[in-house]
Design an enzyme around this catalytic site. Structure first.
Site, mmCIF file in Angstrom:
data_model
loop_
_atom_site.group_PDB
_atom_site.id
_atom_site.type_symbol
_atom_site.label_atom_id
_atom_site.label_comp_id
_atom_site.label_asym_id
_atom_site.label_seq_id
_atom_site.Cartn_x
_atom_site.Cartn_y
_atom_site.Cartn_z
ATOM 1 C CE LYS A 59 -1.128 -0.231 4.937
ATOM 2 N NZ LYS A 59 -0.046 -1.221 5.196
ATOM 3 N NE ARG B 296 -1.105 0.063 11.271
ATOM 4 C CZ ARG B 296 -0.192 0.491 10.413
ATOM 5 N NH1 ARG B 296 -0.354 1.614 9.777
ATOM 6 N NH2 ARG B 296 0.883 -0.221 10.191
ATOM 7 N NE ARG C 99 9.027 -2.969 4.452
ATOM 8 C CZ ARG C 99 7.775 -2.632 4.693
ATOM 9 N NH1 ARG C 99 6.876 -2.664 3.715
ATOM 10 N NH2 ARG C 99 7.392 -2.267 5.901
ATOM 11 N NE ARG D 291 8.962 0.386 8.520
ATOM 12 C CZ ARG D 291 7.651 0.318 8.334
ATOM 13 N NH1 ARG D 291 7.135 0.727 7.188
ATOM 14 N NH2 ARG D 291 6.860 -0.149 9.270
ATOM 15 N NE ARG E 61 5.300 -3.734 11.020
ATOM 16 C CZ ARG E 61 6.229 -3.628 10.060
ATOM 17 N NH1 ARG E 61 7.439 -4.153 10.253
ATOM 18 N NH2 ARG E 61 5.983 -3.009 8.940
HETATM 19 P P1 AMP Z 1 3.630 1.505 8.886
HETATM 20 O O1 AMP Z 1 4.747 2.322 8.324
HETATM 21 O O2 AMP Z 1 2.278 1.893 8.349
HETATM 22 O O3 AMP Z 1 3.893 0.021 8.771
HETATM 23 O O4 AMP Z 1 3.570 1.840 10.461
HETATM 24 C C1 AMP Z 1 4.678 1.575 11.295
HETATM 25 C C2 AMP Z 1 4.226 1.564 12.751
HETATM 26 O O5 AMP Z 1 3.693 2.842 13.103
HETATM 27 C C3 AMP Z 1 3.119 0.574 13.089
HETATM 28 O O6 AMP Z 1 3.604 -0.732 13.342
HETATM 29 C C4 AMP Z 1 2.501 1.229 14.323
HETATM 30 O O7 AMP Z 1 3.308 1.008 15.463
HETATM 31 C C5 AMP Z 1 2.590 2.703 13.991
HETATM 32 N N1 AMP Z 1 1.371 3.184 13.282
HETATM 33 C C6 AMP Z 1 1.298 3.638 12.005
HETATM 34 N N2 AMP Z 1 0.037 4.003 11.700
HETATM 35 C C7 AMP Z 1 -0.693 3.772 12.807
HETATM 36 C C8 AMP Z 1 -2.085 3.923 13.112
HETATM 37 N N3 AMP Z 1 -2.958 4.392 12.212
HETATM 38 N N4 AMP Z 1 -2.486 3.568 14.369
HETATM 39 C C9 AMP Z 1 -1.621 3.125 15.284
HETATM 40 N N5 AMP Z 1 -0.319 2.927 15.062
HETATM 41 C C10 AMP Z 1 0.152 3.251 13.835
#
Ligand code: AMP
Length: 213
Positions: free
Chosen positions: A13, A88, A127, A160, A171
């Protein structure tokens, strides 16, 4: 054009949102990117978010809802936006509903990008991303010509901290328990579509473009 891209971590995404943002001239609002920037800058939000992010858990709803409320009020969102990684939880989706209602805005499409679990783990643990231009790479499927260097801009590739197998599996569990129910919130709202994220990246992109129009 206001869009929500959903899907488990690694479904693509973020990559697709970046390309769609470029094509349609609207910003990609990634809560993950915004939180990582806050952690890096050592802000109050960053300090509060750090532990949850490191373990693969979710940051509290009030923090991310606040971030998005501020962000969609910025002038570059007037033409539209792509929400990537938000909402989320069902509570976040409900907060978004009220936020949009207050501003007389609506979501045009909610697109769920699906993917097999084992493919997700392999995609995420392999990645890397260019720190400068954001281009994505993979140690098996998309190697850069020179290790650690972006083919497009020469920037340094970074991985990351939460892209290790243990955190990724957490996750994915968090996704199943807390984020998958958000699909139910949107499924009956009309503008919900599912796209097979196991397809080749370009095919996913073309399918998204045909939905968005
Ligand atoms: P992502 O880059 O979208 O995979 O997000 C990395 C991390 O940020 C996630 O594993 C969560 O810890 C936090 N995070 C990102 N977006 C959200 C959200 N909408 N609600 C809660 N935690 C979030």
């Amino acid at each position: 054009m206001n869009l929500i891209f959903m899907g488990p971590p690694g479904a693509g995404k973020g990559t697709q949102a970046r390309q769609i943002a470029e094509k349609y001239g609207i910003p990609q609002l990634s809560t993950g990117d915004m939180l990582r920037a806050a952690v890096k800058a050592g802000t109050e939000i960053g300090k509060k978010a750090k532990a949850a992010m490191e373990s693969g858990g979710l940051v509290t709803d009030d923090i991310v809802v606040g971030i998005i409320a501020d962000r969609i009020a910025e002038p570059d969102c007037k033409k539209g936006f792509i929400l990537d990684g938000f909402p989320r939880t069902v509570a976040q989706a409900k907060a978004l509903d009220s936020m949009l209602k207050e501003r007389a805005l609506k979501i045009d499409h909610v697109i769920d990008i699906t993917c097999d679990t084992e493919a997700l783990v392999s995609r995420i643990t392999g990645r890397s991303t260019c720190a400068k231009c954001g281009e994505g790479y993979h140690k098996e499927h998309k190697k850069p010509a020179k290790e650690g260097v972006c083919d497009k801009c020469g920037g340094a590739l970074t991985t990351r901290a939460d892209d290790n197998e243990e955190t990724v599996r957490n996750r994915l569990t968090v996704y199943d328990q807390q984020t998958a129910p958000v699909i139910g919130h949107y499924r009956h709202a009309g503008a919900f579509k599912t796209v097979d994220g196991m397809q080749e990246m370009n095919t996913v992109f073309k399918t998204l473009c045909s939905i968005i129009g």
